[in-house]
Write a protein that holds these residues in place. Structure first.
Motif, mmCIF file in Angstrom:
data_model
loop_
_atom_site.group_PDB
_atom_site.id
_atom_site.type_symbol
_atom_site.label_atom_id
_atom_site.label_comp_id
_atom_site.label_asym_id
_atom_site.label_seq_id
_atom_site.Cartn_x
_atom_site.Cartn_y
_atom_site.Cartn_z
ATOM 1 N N PRO A 425 0.962 -1.494 0.403
ATOM 2 C CA PRO A 425 -0.359 -0.183 0.332
ATOM 3 C C PRO A 425 0.884 1.036 0.224
ATOM 4 O O PRO A 425 1.925 0.812 0.373
ATOM 5 C CB PRO A 425 -0.575 -0.119 1.268
ATOM 6 N N LEU A 426 0.536 2.559 -0.061
ATOM 7 C CA LEU A 426 0.979 3.689 -0.682
ATOM 8 C C LEU A 426 0.049 4.840 0.535
ATOM 9 O O LEU A 426 -1.044 4.546 0.139
ATOM 10 C CB LEU A 426 0.902 4.059 -1.212
ATOM 11 N N PRO A 427 0.717 5.370 1.578
ATOM 12 C CA PRO A 427 0.148 5.890 2.833
ATOM 13 C C PRO A 427 -0.461 7.404 1.563
ATOM 14 O O PRO A 427 -0.032 7.959 1.095
ATOM 15 C CB PRO A 427 0.863 6.361 3.551
ATOM 16 N N GLY A 428 -1.963 6.920 2.343
ATOM 17 C CA GLY A 428 -2.790 8.359 1.205
ATOM 18 C C GLY A 428 -3.293 8.200 0.309
ATOM 19 O O GLY A 428 -3.875 8.580 -0.357
ATOM 20 N N ALA A 429 -2.620 6.801 -0.178
ATOM 21 C CA ALA A 429 -3.553 6.024 -2.127
ATOM 22 C C ALA A 429 -4.018 4.987 -1.535
ATOM 23 O O ALA A 429 -5.092 4.866 -2.006
ATOM 24 C CB ALA A 429 -2.521 6.683 -2.384
ATOM 25 N N THR A 430 -4.023 3.832 -0.760
ATOM 26 C CA THR A 430 -4.707 2.737 -1.277
ATOM 27 C C THR A 430 -5.086 2.633 0.273
ATOM 28 O O THR A 430 -5.237 2.333 1.451
ATOM 29 C CB THR A 430 -3.343 1.934 -0.898
ATOM 30 N N ARG A 431 -6.883 2.295 -0.247
ATOM 31 C CA ARG A 431 -7.279 1.423 1.173
ATOM 32 C C ARG A 431 -6.413 0.102 1.378
ATOM 33 O O ARG A 431 -6.375 -0.533 0.471
ATOM 34 C CB ARG A 431 -8.962 1.492 0.076
ATOM 35 N N THR A 438 -1.826 -5.153 -0.895
ATOM 36 C CA THR A 438 -2.373 -4.500 -1.807
ATOM 37 C C THR A 438 -2.061 -4.452 -3.419
ATOM 38 O O THR A 438 -2.285 -5.655 -3.881
ATOM 39 C CB THR A 438 -2.811 -3.313 -1.243
ATOM 40 N N ARG A 439 -1.428 -3.523 -3.827
ATOM 41 C CA ARG A 439 -1.282 -3.213 -5.085
ATOM 42 C C ARG A 439 -0.152 -3.422 -5.333
ATOM 43 O O ARG A 439 0.925 -2.899 -4.766
ATOM 44 C CB ARG A 439 -2.304 -1.893 -5.486
#
Ligand code: WTA
Length: 649
Positions: A425-431, A438-439
């Motif tokens: 995940p990327l903080p602020g971008a990924t739920r 994640t992605r």
């Protein structure tokens, strides 16, 4: 499997470097036109001579991987020199000793001087560009100086984790024919001393018998414990560096010149020397460090890994220092002097970004929330996880108890071979979804294939491959390119095979299920052992679990569970029944455990990885052929496991 999701947190959202839309745009661009994307982002490091070629990679034939191939740069220049003007007085390395009263702050200017002096010592002793230097060190600043000094003069370092035995060290010295070793008199972890110099002496004897003769051993004085001394070979670090010049010009290195070798074990054969090169590795480590942890200037960043593992290379030393960060280096262990140590250190140094492993999270979860609650942890902004699948139970604990629902958790999937984080995940971008990495990061193209290599689209579970190169990718197995091709590119032709199983959900999120060799097949159903473990750990009585397959007359494979209970729990038949019911409930009847063995300890390597090979053997009642148990943190647990085995033939 948990279906809970967590919305991006307000805090992260307002500060984050990347939002979801930017992620989508950058990702698309990175896949559509990697040349352009990496051509641009490659500029985040300094090049003495800029590259004109960006990507030249092939996963077929001879598998040649080159990034920025005509550029010239230097890693230590990027991690130190270029920061001096702006942040010479900023702390580069914040060192926290094993003893909580022991700490040290090393500024970028001091780092520069230390690294230059050491580089000059190495040169004076005949170490040249391309030579291999073995580093066998505790977690002290000199370990980072040693790495950076190698890169300064173009030597290739091979770090061997300080917990490895003399035999293991010897094997690694021999394989890369390393004639210069940097070590310390003794290491110190959890109040216990580790005889590093003594181990080195033994290893060198073994290497000698195998035809590799070490010329010099540079010894840092850490504990001032007694060591044997071989005057013609051994050099005291403090004496030699004090006498050396504090300036050393960095060597101009080609982007594809080797940077380091790091040995990693597979399921067969001796450990492979994973080789990483200079330019692409540094670009990738620094870029992932910035975006994955949402690193902002001035942040105090702490990765609890050891520099003996790839996580320590990329995310204690190279990524953070390339970004001019303050990186915290911790000598000790999570539970010394008490299980609140991590959180005490977080408060003491006002840590903003904290990166650790699920095994530590689970251990601390088992010790009880009160150890966490007595700290404030107010400074924390981003929490990270790496090394193995994090079960949703541990994820939730990390999120709720440690982060108090204020910090996004970045569950970062990657490998020694990948050099840096690939799925995260990327903080602020990924739920966030607890338990999912994640992605893919920019430029990373995951693909799931079945056992026959058929590509699986959409929602699916299969073997995780990556179908195109990224700059941080390993380039070869040191001294054995054929093994590189065989291990990673021959199972599925033209694809990098990760060895991991993985599920992709309806949102395109990736869920790593564990190594494919850990996947078990019960009555024709494939099942990730991680899934069963996660179910077991979600039971209140369970602190940790490890699951393996064993031959079963009817089902093909049965499910054998080793379960460590929370303190005060009693392992009896009633609890066995309750756990079986619980797992059936969590996953389904096909996942019903066949055997449950209550085990106060699991066989772990010193890096905290559970050695499933041993568990499989015991589950199969084949414990006479346990193989090498020398890398275990506590070989004693094996006897207990054997005497309490549940599958006596
Ligand atoms: C596992 C460590 C699930 C995986 C950086 C991989 C993970 C192996 C994760 C590499 C994660 C690492 N979720 N599994 N976030 N991170 N792994 O080489 O099986 O020590 O193949 O590199 O660890 O381990 P290595």
């Amino acid at each position: 499997m948990s279906q809970k999701t967590h919305e991006i947190l307000n805090d992260a959202k307002s500060r984050a470097l990347i939002d979801d839309e930017t992620y989508q745009n950058w990702y698309q661009e990175s896949i559509r036109d990697p040349e352009k994307f990496w051509g641009e982002h490659g500029k985040r490091i300094h090049w003495f001579k800029p590259y004109t070629k960006v990507k030249n990679t092939s996963f077929t034939g001879d598998v040649a991987i080159k990034w920025f191939e005509d550029g010239l740069t230097n890693v230590s220049y990027n991690c130190i020199d270029r920061h001096l003007e702006k942040r010479g007085d900023q702390v580069a390395i914040l060192w926290e000793g094993d003893n909580p009263y022991d700490d040290k702050k090393i500024t970028y200017r001091e780092l520069y001087e230390q690294v230059c002096r050491l580089a000059n010592v190495m040169k004076a002793n005949g170490v040249k560009k391309g030579d291999r230097v073995t580093i066998y060190m505790p977690m002290i600043p000199e370990a980072a100086y040693a790495m950076l000094a190698c890169t300064r003069i173009g030597a290739v370092h091979s770090i061997v984790f300080g917990g490895f035995s003399p035999d293991a060290l010897a094997g690694r010295i021999t394989d890369c024919e390393s004639t210069f070793v940097i070590t310390a008199d003794e290491g110190l972890r959890g109040g216990k001393k580790i005889p590093l110099k003594h181990n080195t002496d033994l290893a060198i004897k073994i290497a000698e018998r195998n035809g590799v003769s070490v010329k010099n051993v540079l010894v840092v004085q850490r504990t001032a414990g007694k060591v044997e001394w071989f005057a013609e070979r051994d050099i005291w670090y403090h004496e030699a560096t004090a006498a050396a010049e504090p300036e050393c010009k960095p060597e101009e290195m080609n982007a594809e010149d080797p940077l380091f070798i790091l040995y990693t074990s597979g399921s067969t054969g001796k450990p492979k020397g994973v080789l990483h090169t200079t330019g692409g590795y540094l670009v990738y480590a620094s870029m992932t460090h910035e975006y994955v942890f949402d690193y902002h200037e001035g942040d105090i960043y702490w990765c609890t890994a050891d520099v003996g593992w790839v996580t320590g290379h990329s995310y204690i030393v190279y990524g953070p220092l390339a970004n001019g960060a303050t990186t915290l280096m911790f000598e000790g262990v999570p539970n010394y002097p008490s299980p609140s140590r991590f959180w005490d250190v977080v408060d003491k140094h006002k840590v903003n970004i904290f990166y650790t492993a699920p095994t530590a999270i689970r251990a601390l979860m088992g010790a009880g929330d009160h150890h966490v609650r007595k700290s404030s942890r107010n400074s924390l902004r981003t929490l990270g996880s790496v090394g193995e699948p994090i079960n949703p139970e541990a994820w939730e604990w990390y999120y709720n108890v440690v982060g108090e629902q204020k910090c996004p958790i970045v569950d970062t999937w990657w490998q020694t071979e990948t050099g840096g984080i690939l799925i995260t995940p990327l903080p602020g971008a990924t739920r966030l979804k607890p338990g999912s990495a994640t992605r893919p990061f920019f430029g990373v193209q995951p693909q799931l294939v079945d056992g026959d290599g058929n590509v699986l689209e959409g929602t699916a579970e299969g073997n995780l491959c990556i179908i195109d190169s990224w700059p941080g990718q390993m380039r070869t197995v040191y001294g054995d390119h054929e093994r590189f091709i065989q291990t990673y590119f021959s199972t599925y032709k033209g694809k990098y095979f990760t060895g991991d199983g993985c599920r992709r959900d309806e949102d395109g999120y990736y869920w790593i299920t564990g190594r494919v060799d850990d996947v078990i097949n019960v009555s024709g159903h494939r099942m990730g052992t991680a899934e069963v473990e996660s179910a077991l750990v979600s039971h209140d009585a369970v602190s940790e679990a490890a699951v393996v397959g064993y031959p079963h007359d009817v089902k093909g494979q049965g499910i054998y569970c080793y379960v460590t209970l929370m303190e005060g729990q009693k392992g009896d038949d009633a609890l066995r029944k309750a756990l079986v019911a619980h797992v059936r409930n969590e996953i389904g009847p096909i996942a019903s455990p066949d055997k449950i063995q209550f085990s106060p300890g699991l066989p772990k390597t010193r890096s905290g990885k559970i050695m499933r090979r041993i568990l499989r053997k015991i589950a199969e009642d084949e414990f006479s052929a346990l193989g090498d148990t020398s890398t275990l943190a506590d070989p004693g647990v094996v006897d207990d496991l054997i005497s309490n085995r549940q599958n006596k033939k």
